[in-house]
Design a protein around this motif. Structure first.
Motif, short mmCIF file in Angstrom:
data_model
loop_
_atom_site.label_atom_id
_atom_site.label_comp_id
_atom_site.label_asym_id
_atom_site.label_seq_id
_atom_site.Cartn_x
_atom_site.Cartn_y
_atom_site.Cartn_z
N CYS A 174 0.87 -1.17 0.00
CA CYS A 174 0.00 0.00 0.00
C CYS A 174 0.91 1.22 0.00
CB CYS A 174 -0.89 0.01 1.23
SG CYS A 174 -1.87 1.52 1.36
N LEU A 175 0.88 1.97 -1.08
CA LEU A 175 1.77 3.11 -1.25
C LEU A 175 1.44 4.24 -0.27
CD1 LEU A 175 4.10 4.01 -3.02
CD2 LEU A 175 2.45 5.01 -4.58
N HIS A 176 0.16 4.45 0.00
CA HIS A 176 -0.24 5.54 0.90
C HIS A 176 0.20 5.28 2.34
CE1 HIS A 176 -3.04 5.90 -2.49
NE2 HIS A 176 -2.91 7.20 -2.28
N CYS A 177 0.04 4.04 2.80
CA CYS A 177 0.34 3.71 4.19
C CYS A 177 1.75 3.17 4.37
CB CYS A 177 -0.66 2.69 4.70
SG CYS A 177 -2.36 3.26 4.58
N ASP A 178 2.45 2.87 3.29
CA ASP A 178 3.79 2.31 3.32
C ASP A 178 3.80 1.00 4.11
OD1 ASP A 178 6.55 2.30 2.72
OD2 ASP A 178 6.99 3.02 4.75
N ARG A 179 2.92 0.08 3.72
CA ARG A 179 2.81 -1.22 4.39
C ARG A 179 2.80 -2.34 3.37
NH1 ARG A 179 -1.94 -2.03 8.45
NH2 ARG A 179 -0.89 -4.02 8.49
N TYR A 180 3.39 -3.46 3.76
CA TYR A 180 3.37 -4.67 2.93
C TYR A 180 2.37 -5.65 3.53
CZ TYR A 180 7.66 -3.04 0.79
OH TYR A 180 8.58 -2.30 0.10
N PHE A 181 1.74 -6.45 2.65
CA PHE A 181 0.72 -7.39 3.10
C PHE A 181 1.04 -8.80 2.62
CE2 PHE A 181 -1.19 -3.22 2.91
CZ PHE A 181 -1.75 -3.13 4.17
N ALA A 182 0.47 -9.78 3.29
CA ALA A 182 0.77 -11.19 3.00
C ALA A 182 0.16 -11.65 1.68
CB ALA A 182 0.28 -12.07 4.14
N ASN A 183 -1.04 -11.17 1.35
CA ASN A 183 -1.67 -11.57 0.09
C ASN A 183 -2.64 -10.48 -0.38
OD1 ASN A 183 -4.04 -11.91 1.61
ND2 ASN A 183 -3.50 -14.04 2.04
N VAL A 184 -3.24 -10.71 -1.54
CA VAL A 184 -4.13 -9.72 -2.15
C VAL A 184 -5.36 -9.48 -1.30
CG1 VAL A 184 -5.48 -9.18 -4.20
CG2 VAL A 184 -3.33 -10.37 -4.43
N ALA A 185 -5.91 -10.53 -0.72
CA ALA A 185 -7.14 -10.39 0.06
C ALA A 185 -6.93 -9.48 1.27
CB ALA A 185 -7.63 -11.76 0.52
N VAL A 186 -5.82 -9.65 1.95
CA VAL A 186 -5.53 -8.81 3.12
C VAL A 186 -5.32 -7.36 2.70
CG1 VAL A 186 -3.92 -8.44 5.02
CG2 VAL A 186 -4.53 -10.75 4.36
N ARG A 187 -4.62 -7.16 1.58
CA ARG A 187 -4.40 -5.81 1.08
C ARG A 187 -5.72 -5.15 0.69
NH1 ARG A 187 -1.62 -5.03 -4.47
NH2 ARG A 187 -3.72 -5.66 -5.01
N ASP A 188 -6.59 -5.90 0.02
CA ASP A 188 -7.88 -5.34 -0.39
C ASP A 188 -8.76 -5.02 0.82
OD1 ASP A 188 -7.07 -5.48 -2.98
OD2 ASP A 188 -8.15 -7.34 -3.43
N ASP A 189 -8.68 -5.84 1.87
CA ASP A 189 -9.40 -5.53 3.11
C ASP A 189 -8.85 -4.25 3.74
OD1 ASP A 189 -11.04 -7.70 2.83
OD2 ASP A 189 -9.90 -8.98 4.21
N HIS A 190 -7.55 -4.08 3.65
CA HIS A 190 -6.92 -2.88 4.20
C HIS A 190 -7.42 -1.63 3.47
CE1 HIS A 190 -3.88 0.09 5.29
NE2 HIS A 190 -3.64 0.24 4.01
N PHE A 191 -7.63 -1.72 2.17
CA PHE A 191 -8.09 -0.57 1.40
C PHE A 191 -9.46 -0.09 1.87
CE2 PHE A 191 -5.44 -1.91 -2.50
CZ PHE A 191 -4.34 -1.25 -1.99
N LYS A 192 -10.24 -0.95 2.53
CA LYS A 192 -11.58 -0.58 2.99
C LYS A 192 -11.58 -0.01 4.40
CE LYS A 192 -13.48 -4.34 0.27
NZ LYS A 192 -14.08 -5.68 0.32
N THR A 193 -10.43 -0.01 5.09
CA THR A 193 -10.39 0.41 6.49
C THR A 193 -10.39 1.92 6.62
OG1 THR A 193 -7.98 0.38 6.55
CG2 THR A 193 -9.14 -1.65 7.21
N LYS A 194 -10.78 2.35 7.81
CA LYS A 194 -10.84 3.78 8.11
C LYS A 194 -9.44 4.39 8.13
CE LYS A 194 -13.25 6.70 11.43
NZ LYS A 194 -14.05 6.68 12.67
N LYS A 195 -8.45 3.64 8.64
CA LYS A 195 -7.07 4.13 8.70
C LYS A 195 -6.55 4.45 7.30
CE LYS A 195 -4.43 2.42 12.60
NZ LYS A 195 -3.53 1.41 13.10
N HIS A 196 -6.80 3.57 6.35
CA HIS A 196 -6.32 3.77 4.99
C HIS A 196 -7.01 4.97 4.35
CE1 HIS A 196 -4.86 2.92 0.97
NE2 HIS A 196 -6.10 3.06 0.54
N ARG A 197 -8.30 5.09 4.55
CA ARG A 197 -9.03 6.21 3.94
C ARG A 197 -8.55 7.55 4.49
NH1 ARG A 197 -15.02 3.57 4.03
NH2 ARG A 197 -14.64 2.06 2.38
#
Length: 120
Positions: free
Chosen positions: A61-84
């Motif tokens: 995630c370029l905005h949050c500067d975080r790496y994720f284990a797989n696509v599903a976790v990354r896509d869930d992160h995109f929906k979170t309040k922190k990311h927004r």
């Protein structure tokens, strides 16, 4: 009865472990992330495979500067309040830099006034 809590040392260990995990994958400052986002898409670098990072460093995630284990976790992160919130901050004005902090503290470049004519 009384005395110290028997679980106190466990709590301290948990906090130090969290700090270690946070510092393991060094997080960039807001100004570095902002500069990376302002680059055109063709100038951004591809993510090389890195075994030390979660998901081999491919899900990022370029905005949050975080790496994720797989696509599903990354896509869930995109929906979170922190990311927004982070996206909203990064789309706004440029964050403060170290130069801004130095100037505010009076530690910037010296102002020696206007130059006088030198005697020739």
């Amino acid at each position: 009865m009384g005395g110290k809590c028997p679980h106190r040392s466990v709590k301290k260990r948990r906090y130090s472990h969290k700090t270690f995990r946070r510092s393991k994958f060094l997080v960039k400052g807001d100004d570095a992330v902002y500069d990376e986002l302002k680059k055109p898409a063709e100038q951004r670098k591809e993510f090389p495979v890195d075994e030390d990072l979660p998901g081999m460093g491919q899900y990022y995630c370029l905005h949050c500067d975080r790496y994720f284990a797989n696509v599903a976790v990354r896509d869930d992160h995109f929906k979170t309040k922190k990311h927004r919130k982070r996206v909203k901050i990064m789309m706004g004005p440029a964050p403060h830099t170290q130069l801004d902090a130095d100037l505010a503290a009076g530690m910037g470049m010296p102002d020696n006034g206007p130059k006088l004519m030198s005697m020739c």
